[in-house]
Design an enzyme around this catalytic site. Structure first.
Site, short mmCIF file in Angstrom:
data_model
loop_
_atom_site.label_atom_id
_atom_site.label_comp_id
_atom_site.label_asym_id
_atom_site.label_seq_id
_atom_site.Cartn_x
_atom_site.Cartn_y
_atom_site.Cartn_z
N LYS A 125 0.90 -1.34 -0.41
CA LYS A 125 -0.16 -0.19 -0.05
C LYS A 125 0.77 1.25 -0.17
O LYS A 125 0.66 2.53 -0.85
CB LYS A 125 -1.18 -0.10 1.28
CG LYS A 125 -1.98 -0.93 1.51
CD LYS A 125 -2.93 -0.99 2.08
CE LYS A 125 -2.53 -1.22 4.22
NZ LYS A 125 -1.76 -1.89 4.41
N ARG A 183 -9.26 1.28 9.18
CA ARG A 183 -8.99 -0.33 9.14
C ARG A 183 -10.12 -0.73 9.86
O ARG A 183 -10.67 -2.10 10.08
CB ARG A 183 -7.65 -0.05 10.33
CG ARG A 183 -6.51 -0.73 9.27
CD ARG A 183 -5.22 0.18 10.40
NE ARG A 183 -4.39 -1.09 9.47
CZ ARG A 183 -3.27 -0.66 9.07
NH1 ARG A 183 -2.92 0.26 8.63
NH2 ARG A 183 -1.88 -1.17 8.86
N ARG A 197 11.31 -7.83 5.93
CA ARG A 197 10.58 -6.35 4.70
C ARG A 197 12.42 -4.98 6.34
O ARG A 197 12.36 -5.12 7.21
CB ARG A 197 9.45 -5.77 5.06
CG ARG A 197 9.59 -3.86 4.88
CD ARG A 197 8.15 -3.28 4.96
NE ARG A 197 7.59 -4.08 6.06
CZ ARG A 197 6.21 -3.31 6.13
NH1 ARG A 197 5.93 -2.79 5.00
NH2 ARG A 197 6.10 -3.32 7.26
N ARG A 201 11.31 -1.83 11.21
CA ARG A 201 10.57 -1.62 11.99
C ARG A 201 10.34 -2.90 13.02
O ARG A 201 9.75 -4.09 13.22
CB ARG A 201 8.97 -1.73 11.66
CG ARG A 201 8.73 -0.34 10.56
CD ARG A 201 7.70 -0.34 9.65
NE ARG A 201 6.10 -0.93 9.59
CZ ARG A 201 5.07 -0.99 9.50
NH1 ARG A 201 5.01 -0.14 8.54
NH2 ARG A 201 4.07 -0.74 10.28
N ARG A 246 -0.73 -9.29 14.06
CA ARG A 246 -1.37 -8.02 12.43
C ARG A 246 -2.34 -8.83 11.47
O ARG A 246 -3.16 -8.08 11.08
CB ARG A 246 0.35 -7.13 12.04
CG ARG A 246 -0.02 -6.15 13.21
CD ARG A 246 1.59 -6.04 12.88
NE ARG A 246 1.99 -4.76 11.52
CZ ARG A 246 2.59 -4.98 10.95
NH1 ARG A 246 3.96 -5.70 11.37
NH2 ARG A 246 3.59 -4.49 10.21
P1 AMP Z 1 0.89 0.52 8.86
O1 AMP Z 1 1.96 1.14 7.96
O2 AMP Z 1 -0.12 1.11 7.81
O3 AMP Z 1 0.98 -1.68 9.10
O4 AMP Z 1 0.23 1.05 10.29
C1 AMP Z 1 1.28 0.12 11.79
C2 AMP Z 1 0.61 0.42 12.99
O5 AMP Z 1 -0.03 1.94 13.36
C3 AMP Z 1 -0.79 -0.14 12.82
O6 AMP Z 1 -0.28 -2.04 12.62
C4 AMP Z 1 -1.35 0.14 13.87
O7 AMP Z 1 -1.78 -0.62 15.46
C5 AMP Z 1 -1.37 1.58 13.83
N1 AMP Z 1 -2.70 2.10 12.61
C6 AMP Z 1 -1.93 2.39 11.32
N2 AMP Z 1 -3.42 2.74 10.59
C7 AMP Z 1 -4.33 2.82 11.74
C8 AMP Z 1 -5.61 2.55 11.72
N3 AMP Z 1 -6.13 3.19 10.26
N4 AMP Z 1 -6.51 2.81 12.76
C9 AMP Z 1 -5.95 1.96 14.39
N5 AMP Z 1 -4.01 1.74 13.71
C10 AMP Z 1 -3.45 1.79 12.85
#
Ligand code: AMP
Length: 216
Positions: free
Chosen positions: A13, A88, A127, A160, A171
């Site tokens: 994404k 989400r 990653r 990360r 996740r």
């Molecule tokens: P990402 O970088 O999109 O993989 O997001 C990393 C982490 O940020 C996720 O595993 C969640 O803990 C948090 N996060 C990101 N976007 C959201 C969202 N829309 N709602 C809740 N938590 C989020």
């Protein structure tokens, strides 16, 4: 273009959102990036988000929705945006519908980048990301030319904290339970476009472009 990207962690994404934002000259709004930046800067938002992210859980909607509302209300979103990682949950999707309505904007499409759990695990466990520009690498499939250094901006490339086997598993469960219902949500509203995410990033980008062009 008013777009959002759905798909499991590691679907690509972020990579696709960056390209699309550049192509349309519109903001790329990645909730995960906003949280990570807040954690790095030890802001109140970062303190609220940290423990959830470390455990692979979702940051509560009360925190996330307000943050996105503030971001979407800025002038630079009037001409379009790419949402990456938001919504989400169905509750977030409903909130987004309300926010856009109050701003007199309407979503053009929800692009679902479809990738299997096996592929997600393979991708996320190797990653590496750039701490400066967010470019994504993989220790085995696409390592940076110089270990630890970003090919694009010379920033530091790191792993990360949430890309570890335990958190990846959590996740994926969170995605399946809380986020995947959005596929039906946007399907019912005639906004869903599904793209096979298991090809190369270039091929995925071409397919998304084709889908969007077909809508115009
Ligand atoms: P990402 O970088 O999109 O993989 O997001 C990393 C982490 O940020 C996720 O595993 C969640 O803990 C948090 N996060 C990101 N976007 C959201 C969202 N829309 N709602 C809740 N938590 C989020």
């Amino acid at each position: 273009m008013y777009l959002l990207l759905v798909g499991p962690p590691g679907a690509g994404k972020g990579t696709q959102a960056k390209r699309l934002a550049k192509m349309y000259s519109i903001p790329h709004i990645a909730t995960g990036d906003i949280f990570r930046e807040a954690i790095k800067n030890e802001t109140p938002l970062g303190k609220k988000a940290k423990e959830y992210i470390e455990q692979g859980k979702l940051v509560p909607d009360e925190v996330t929705i307000g943050m996105v509302e503030e971001r979407l209300s800025r002038d630079d979103c009037q001409q379009g945006f790419i949402l990456d990682g938001f919504p989400r949950t169905v509750n977030q999707a409903n909130a987004l519908t309300d926010i856009l309505e109050s701003l007199e904007l309407a979503l053009d499409a929800a692009v679902n980048i479809d990738v299997s759990d096996e592929e997600v695990i393979k991708r996320l466990s190797g990653r590496r990301v750039c701490s400066e520009c967010g470019a994504s690498f993989h220790v085995e499939f696409s390592p940076p030319e110089e270990a630890g250094v970003c090919d694009e901006c010379d920033g530091e490339v790191y792993q990360r904290d949430d890309d570890n086997p335990e958190t990846i598993k959590e996740r994926l469960v969170v995605y399946s339970d809380q986020t995947s219902p959005l596929i039906e949500y946007y399907q019912e509203r005639d906004l869903l476009r599904v793209i096979d995410g298991e090809t190369t990033p270039e091929q995925v980008f071409v397919r998304i472009k084709q889908e969007l062009e077909a809508m115009e």
